[in-house]
Design an enzyme around this catalytic site. Structure first.
Site, short mmCIF file in Angstrom:
data_model
loop_
_atom_site.label_atom_id
_atom_site.label_comp_id
_atom_site.label_asym_id
_atom_site.label_seq_id
_atom_site.Cartn_x
_atom_site.Cartn_y
_atom_site.Cartn_z
N CYS A 177 0.83 -1.21 0.00
CA CYS A 177 0.00 0.00 0.00
C CYS A 177 0.86 1.26 0.00
O CYS A 177 0.95 1.97 -0.99
CB CYS A 177 -0.92 0.00 1.22
SG CYS A 177 -2.24 -1.20 1.16
N GLU A 181 4.06 1.43 2.17
CA GLU A 181 5.14 1.14 3.10
C GLU A 181 6.51 1.36 2.45
O GLU A 181 6.84 0.69 1.48
CB GLU A 181 5.04 -0.29 3.61
CG GLU A 181 3.69 -0.64 4.22
CD GLU A 181 2.75 -1.34 3.24
OE1 GLU A 181 2.19 -0.63 2.38
OE2 GLU A 181 2.61 -2.56 3.31
#
Length: 844
Positions: free
Chosen positions: A433, A435
């Site tokens: 997502c 990170e």
């Protein structure tokens, strides 16, 4: 004119896209059957050699599929956009859904009867032998109770393989798989037999050689398939294409690439092989423009048009990969999300701008293909060319929810703060997502858990209880609190308790993967596994982290501020009035109602559901009569009558200033609540010798786990969605996009080094034309100047989304941003669609 627009994709790309859009996802059984056969044959070997032998069997026997029109080949499944099952991690949830997976609300997959029969037979072997079973055996009952009551879940790695990684694509493009084998053989020649780790290192090295030899054969099988197809092909153009495909597969990835086409094919084989070995998601390509550019730059024989078509084809192939999850997890990851994050732009290791021609080609590919994958991202810093950012804004206003944008000025220091060297931090990519990690040197365990901060606040307000169960510590009846500091103290104690068990659960799963599922193929492409002679699951990477992510930050901050203002400052609400209103869900149906009755007349469906959940979570085998008896006893005790107009209380709470409007007094409360979580998480270490680091992003779990949270003091009703990521609550950021962004930027993004997620939604008219484009870019620059970490946009009209709900057959191509990923809008569950529709629409 600033706006350049986008060229049209080729007819080939359009046909390949249509294949993906029209595909019906299936569950296939070949991999499950092969891995089961292999494990039966290797009972006496060590875990890592068993993994290597399993990978060898799969690479040598998995069906070979070349789809019509493809230029870049390689597939995990026979059917497009379908999935294989990996029973060595978990399997029982699949068996339970044989008859329902095809019709479930989120991410349905068809399972033909013959496939179900083959899987059922394979599953018989795995009872008690999976990583999931081992992790479960390690976990305490307290940790399981926390999960059963909606505080957190560690489902990603508990049920599946370890993912969230970026391997060394560039190394394979340069040296090929033969180079990996040569490196391992050299390491073996230098081993000291007196070293107590000699035996384990030798096993690891042998496992890598077995895996990579089979991987070379896998590519050669594609070469033979292409030659066979060419021999039967009547169309001379396609025959020539197939022969070229055969030549490419014969050379790469066994050897280094010599041109851009070979580099594209080699990249794709790496991408699917990692996911064939293990079903971990978020296998992210990372800085695609950096490792691919040298092959385009040096290729004097390729046209710009054909190079773009190859990149477009890779974008199509990234959408061919799919995964199934259990029904509950599928709701949290709604939209067939696979999270293959591909990042362009930013700085190089020397701190200089790294934008190149492929950076722009990736934007064009996104505009051409218009599909959810890859999760396309850009890096932005003070040295980012205006042309690059404006081009990214052009892509964003297409309404696809990409690119997501990341701030080098925050992420690089945040990584350095975690012990990453400056050069490695400058080279960061994005995984899954949102990170950040240093590519091909990190085992980050991002997305290691979802942690429900709002649930912890709810438990705090109930003195450690969920319903009648004492789940957390006793921290005091809130009606006795004298100041907001008393509430913070209780909240911190509850946070300490639940984070401890979150860490325990994650570490149990971590141990299970190291013991039962080390991954030799993946590990050899991560530094310094070969040097250390161990897999990433055993601590072979240079950087080791575990990254659980939180959600419900805005709900928690707004709730704490509402208590601070109305109970302790303005004294417009008594704490017992607030508590009664919360217990009654502000008088709305669906939760407990306050009553003087000693009978069950006022018991609601929600009460019964919660009671059954409590009873089952604290019981072993129990029959229906016992459940009925316990429910009766729960609802026949005297209830306390508290008078008051709950609607008036709720209206007063809802009028409270909220996070998202650039009000320091409010925003600092949200910041403090987030810090309480982040600082608690970073106290812990994992079995691989690395640190826990917090993130704040939800995927789409803010909708699913909102169902586990009762009414909150911000006026939110029970069971409704929580705020997504670090975004303000839907509809509450009403002072404009800059004010909303300023609020989000005040959160401490530097300590949330596992990533933060901020969604903004613009009306298409707000960013139209050259002026709109420049204003769009200015909003981003301003937010990043204020030290925001990440932002992404839905540029779409609410009425269009409402029409797509009513007439999904007309919108199969409609892609929107959900959370840290995009998805086809029509495949999302209605409640997730509603959450996207209800987000604040900004204009500039």
């Amino acid at each position: 004119m600033i706006s350049k627009g986008f060229s049209k994709p080729t007819e080939r790309v359009e046909r390949l896209k249509r294949m993906i859009v029209d595909a019906i996802p299936y569950v296939e059984s070949e991999r499950a059957v092969l891995v089961t056969e292999s494990y039966k044959e290797t009972e006496g070997l060590s875990p890592i050699l068993r993994r290597a032998k399993a990978v060898e069997k799969i690479f040598n026997n998995l069906p070979i599929t070349i789809r019509e029109d493809e230029l870049v080949v390689g597939a995990i499944t026979k059917n497009p956009r379908s999935t294989e099952i990996c029973p060595e991690f978990s399997y029982d949830w699949v068996a339970k859904e044989f008859d329902t997976m095809g019709a479930r609300v989120a991410d349905p997959f068809q399972i033909p009867k013959e496939t179900a029969a083959e899987l059922s037979e394979a599953f018989k072997y795995w009872d008690g032998k999976t990583t999931s079973a081992l992790a479960d055996s390690y976990m305490s009952q307290e940790a399981k109770d926390c999960m059963a009551n909606g505080v957190f879940t560690v489902g990603n790695y508990f049920y599946g393989g370890v993912g969230h990684i970026c391997v060394d694509y560039g190394k394979i493009l340069r040296k090929g798989f033969k180079g990996i084998i040569a490196e391992v053989i050299e390491a073996m020649s230098k081993m000291d037999k007196k070293d107590p780790d000699y035996i384990k290192k030798q096993q690891f090295y042998n496992a890598v050689v077995i895996s990579y030899s089979a991987a070379i054969n896998f590519a050669h099988r594609y070469a033979q398939k292409a030659r066979d197809m060419a021999a039967a092909e009547l169309n001379p153009t396609r025959k020539a294409e197939l022969l070229q495909i055969a030549a490419n597969c014969e050379r790469v990835p066994e050897n280094g690439a010599t041109n851009f086409y070979e580099a594209c094919q080699s990249f794709w084989f790496i991408q699917i092989m990692v996911q064939i070995e293990s079903n971990g998601h978020s296998i992210s390509p990372g800085r695609f423009d950096q490792y691919m550019y040298p092959y385009l730059k040096e290729d004097k024989n390729i046209s710009k048009e054909f190079a773009q078509e190859l990149v477009d084809c890779i974008w199509i192939k990234l959408n061919d990969i799919n995964k199934t999850r259990d029904e509950i997890s599928a709701q949290a990851f709604a939209g067939y999300a696979v999270f293959q994050n591909l990042c362009v732009g930013g700085q190089n290791e020397e701190g200089l701008d790294a934008t190149n021609e492929i950076s722009y080609m990736c934007m064009d590919a996104t505009a051409h293909v218009k599909l959810p994958a890859p999760s396309f991202s850009i890096r932005v810093w003070q040295g980012t060319p205006d042309e690059f950012l404006l081009r990214a804004c052009e892509v964003a206003r297409l309404g696809l929810g990409v690119p997501a944008m990341y701030n080098d000025e925050v992420i690089i220091p945040a990584l350095v703060n975690r012990g990453v060297t400056l050069r490695d931090a400058r080279n960061y990519c994005i995984i899954g997502c949102v990170e950040p990690q240093c590519p091909n040197k990190t085992e980050g365990w991002h997305d290691a858990a979802f942690f429900n901060v709002a649930k912890v606040l709810e438990i705090t307000l109930n003195n450690g209880k969920v319903g009648n169960k004492q789940l957390g510590p006793i921290t005091g009846d809130i009606t006795t609190f004298k100041s907001i500091d008393d509430l913070y103290a209780a909240f911190k104690k509850q946070m300490e308790y639940f984070v401890y068990y979150l860490v325990e659960a994650d570490n149990c799963v971590d141990y299970a993967h190291a013991e039962r599922a080390p991954l030799p193929f993946l590990s050899a492409m991560v530094d310094d596994c070969i040097g250390r002679g161990k897999s990433v699951q055993e601590g072979g990477a240079i950087y080791n982290f575990t990254g659980p992510q939180a959600f419900g930050i805005a709900d928690t901050g707004d709730s704490v501020y509402a208590i601070q203002k109305h109970v302790f400052e303005d004294k417009t609400i008594e704490m017992d009035q607030l508590k009664a209103a919360l217990d009654a869900n502000f008088g709305h149906t669906g939760v407990n109602t306050v009553s003087t009755s000693n009978n069950n007349a006022d018991v609601t469906e929600m009460q019964i559901y919660e009671a059954v959940k409590r009873i089952l979570s604290n019981s072993g085998s129990i029959d229906i009569s016992e459940i009925q008896s316990r429910i009766s006893s729960e609802f026949t005790s005297p209830k306390t009558t508290v008078s008051g107009d709950f609607d008036n209380i709720r209206r007063l709470l809802e009028s409270t200033p909220c996070f998202g409007n650039d009000i320091d007094e409010v925003d600092m409360v949200a910041r403090k609540c987030a810090q309480i979580y982040c600082f608690e998480v970073e106290k812990y270490t994992n079995p691989r010798g690395g640190q826990f680091q917090a993130g704040v992003y939800p995927v789409s779990a803010n909708v699913l786990f909102g169902k586990d949270v009762a009414a909150l003091p911000d006026g939110r009703l029970a069971k409704t969605p929580l705020a997504d990521g670090v975004s303000p609550r839907a509809g509450k950021d009403c002072a404009g996009p800059t004010a909303a962004a300023n609020s989000v930027a005040k959160l401490d993004h530097f300590v949330a080094s596992n990533g933060t997620l901020y969604n903004q939604k613009f009306l298409p008219s707000a960013v139209a034309g050259d002026t709109g484009l420049q204003n769009f870019a200015s909003v981003i620059r301003s937010y990043f100047d204020h030290k925001g970490m990440h932002v992404q946009f839905n540029v779409i009209d609410k009425q269009l989304l409402l029409d797509a709900q009513k007439h999904p057959e007309n919108y199969k191509d409609l892609v929107v941003r959900v959370a840290g990923y995009s998805a086809q809008f029509t495949v999302l569950a209605k409640e997730v669609q509603d959450d996207i529709i209800n987000r604040t629409e900004h204009s500039l």
